[in-house]
Design a protein around this motif. Structure first.
Motif: not given
Length: 577
Positions: A313, A316, A319-320, A400
């Motif tokens: 999760k 994501d 990345a957003k 990350t």
């Protein structure tokens, strides 16, 4: 098969033959529903296992050693008080009931001879181990109160009540006439199974096959010769001439076991054992361990899976966020262009059109402004937004990398849990998760934490090279750290799995040994069920562990990659110890 009365009868005969007259040297309770009696009899030492496990209840001799808890449970302490040092005078079974009574003579604290009975009831999830004296229950592994059963309570101080009868016939004392009477409107196998105590549907089916009768035909259609043949098979099945064999299916996997009628299946699909206990321990040993491992791993699987889901999760979310700040350089550009044209911008302007002098053709750019702010303040707004997003971008790089490392680590942990085949394996993995802060350590007052030592898997190749396979991240680290510089290190590429070390001889390995090591690396990985799995390998000297890296995490260079489809049969033929 169900652990039926015939199985119990075979085991009682063996246990009685070896233990009657023997003395109980020690009583242990490795599990909450399991008792082991160490008995000295006939000049030999024996270990008798009684387990009221709801899934695999049974009793038999065992050769396995199981660690006992540091503090003995209350039931174990009571057994030590009453029967340790006692002499076994009888091991009895009534008919083919799945109840075994071990009668023991022992001296009490006053030096008087007393008689106790240790009762093993093999009744599926209702199985129990009960100690009785003079018809009164002293204690039991499982207490059954009135809220659980109004018919039969099993509690200390209560009178012992026999297991309620199922109103079935006793197969030991039946005669031919009575046997024919029970062949009613059911199928043949069901007629035997439903009407006689201690005979499972599987055993009834074997009797039918021994008589050359289809178990599924109606019992009342049998003719004279068929009835006679069936009764003879029935007598053989419930007699005392026991065989001990396991029945295999077409894939050569253990399917069932029995103590009579081996000729029905033939040698190709059966394996003979020298004793009932040897058979039962072999058949249930792996199943029992696998069941305990499955039960104990559920919590860890759930915790690790939740952590993995959190990492996925977060991928994501990161990345957003990265997409949201992708145009941050435009903010800086707007600030610089406003600053360069600051004296040409009128106060209160809602926008300004300026040339972008960073591009060759000097295109015009329209920049929206806040009319409530001065041109300089508008420029600062853009610079502040840019700097904030720049800091976010820098943090994203770190987050990350950390998230990827954590996800890789947790997937490796999950693979270790999946591949665990002993409770000790799981204990070591739990300790690792506690050390890494993923599971909170529960402090026990007055109890010192015992260090769990679990050895890695050890194989010997067909041409004599040693191979070690880590079972968890701690073992992976230790294996890699302790290997010699010329040993070959192997691991699946980008797939969670074990570290594998192929020990070199005089700095060399053979192609055969390397291929078998590659197969092991692929087999003990998440890629086990796939095909053409990539496995990286290199000399151990090319493998390094980064500072502060999580357990099992390494980097390596100057490696080669082999592709292989994991072959379980090739793993089985390797010598393992």
């Amino acid at each position: 098969m169900a652990f039926d009365g015939i199985a119990v009868s075979a085991l009682v005969a063996e246990i009685s033959d070896k233990l009657v007259g023997g003395r109980i040297d020690k009583v242990t309770q490795p599990e909450k529903d399991e008792i082991v009696l160490a008995v000295r009899a006939g000049g030999a030492n024996h270990k008798l296992l009684l387990t009221a496990n709801a899934t695999f209840p049974r009793l038999h001799f065992t050769t396995k050693h199981k660690e006992s808890p540091a503090v003995a449970p209350m039931f174990c302490m009571l057994l030590r008080k009453h029967i340790q040092g006692g002499r076994i005078v009888e091991v009895a079974q009534s008919g083919l009931e799945r109840v075994v009574k071990i009668h023991i003579e022992a001296l009490n604290e006053m030096g008087d001879l007393t008689k106790k009975t240790l009762i093993m009831e093999v009744m599926g999830r209702h199985s129990n181990i009960i100690l009785v004296a003079d018809g009164v229950i002293l204690d039991a592994v499982k207490h059954i109160s009135a809220s659980v059963s109004t018919i039969r309570q099993v509690l200390p101080g209560r009178d012992f009540v026999e297991v309620p009868s199922q109103d079935k016939h006793d197969p030991i004392n039946t005669d031919e006439f009575e046997f024919y009477e029970i062949l009613d409107g059911n199928t043949v196998a069901k007629a035997i199974f439903h009407n006689y105590t201690g005979i499972s549907s599987f055993s009834a089916g074997i009797m039918c096959q021994m008589a050359g009768i289809d178990p599924s035909i109606q019992a009342n259609t049998l003719e004279g010769e068929q009835k006679s043949a069936l009764f003879q098979a029935f007598q053989k099945g419930t007699g005392r001439n026991f065989e001990s064999y396991i029945l295999y299916n077409n894939q050569k996997n253990p399917q069932d076991f029995a103590f009579f009628g081996q000729e029905v299946f033939g040698e190709e699909f059966t394996q003979q054992f020298t004793s009932p206990s040897e058979l039962v321990e072999y058949f249930y040993g792996s199943k029992d361990t696998a069941d305990k491992v499955r039960q104990r791993s559920q919590d860890m699987r759930r915790v690790v899976q939740n952590l993995i889901d959190r990492c996925v999760k977060k991928v994501d979310i990161l990345a957003k966020t990265q997409a949201e700040i992708a145009d941050r350089d435009t903010l800086r550009l707007f600030g610089e262009l406003i600053t360069a044209n600051i004296y040409a911008i009128k106060a209160g302007a809602k926008s300004v059109s300026v040339q972008n002098f960073y591009e060759e053709d000097l295109p015009m750019l329209e920049i929206e402004l806040n009319p409530q702010k001065t041109p300089a303040e508008n420029a600062q707004v853009f610079f502040k937004k840019y700097n904030k997003q720049k800091r976010t971008a820098e943090a994203l790089v770190v987050q990350t990398a950390q998230n990827e490392e954590e996800l890789t680590y947790l997937e490796a942990v999950m693979q270790s849990i999946v591949q665990s085949d002993t409770v000790s394996d799981l204990v070591q993995i739990r300790e690792e998760l506690q050390e890494e802060g993923f599971i909170k350590r529960v402090k026990s007052k007055g109890k010192k934490r015992q260090e769990v030592v679990v050895k890695p898997l050890h194989f010997v190749t067909s041409d004599g090279f040693e191979i070690f396979v880590g079972k968890n991240n701690q073992q992976n680290d230790q294996l890699t750290k302790s290997a010699d510089k010329d040993d070959i290190w192997l691991h699946t590429k980008h797939i969670p799995g074990s570290h594998v070390i192929l020990k070199a001889k005089a700095g060399q390995v053979t192609d055969v040994a390397l291929e078998e090591a590659v197969n092991l690396a692929a087999f003990y990985s998440k890629g086990r069920g796939g095909s053409m799995i990539p496995v990286d390998y290199c000399p151990r000297k090319n493998v390094r562990k980064p500072a502060k890296a999580k357990p099992g995490m390494v980097i390596y260079d100057n490696y080669k990659t082999a592709y292989i489809t994991p072959d379980e049969e090739r793993v089985k033929v390797l010598t393992q110890n």
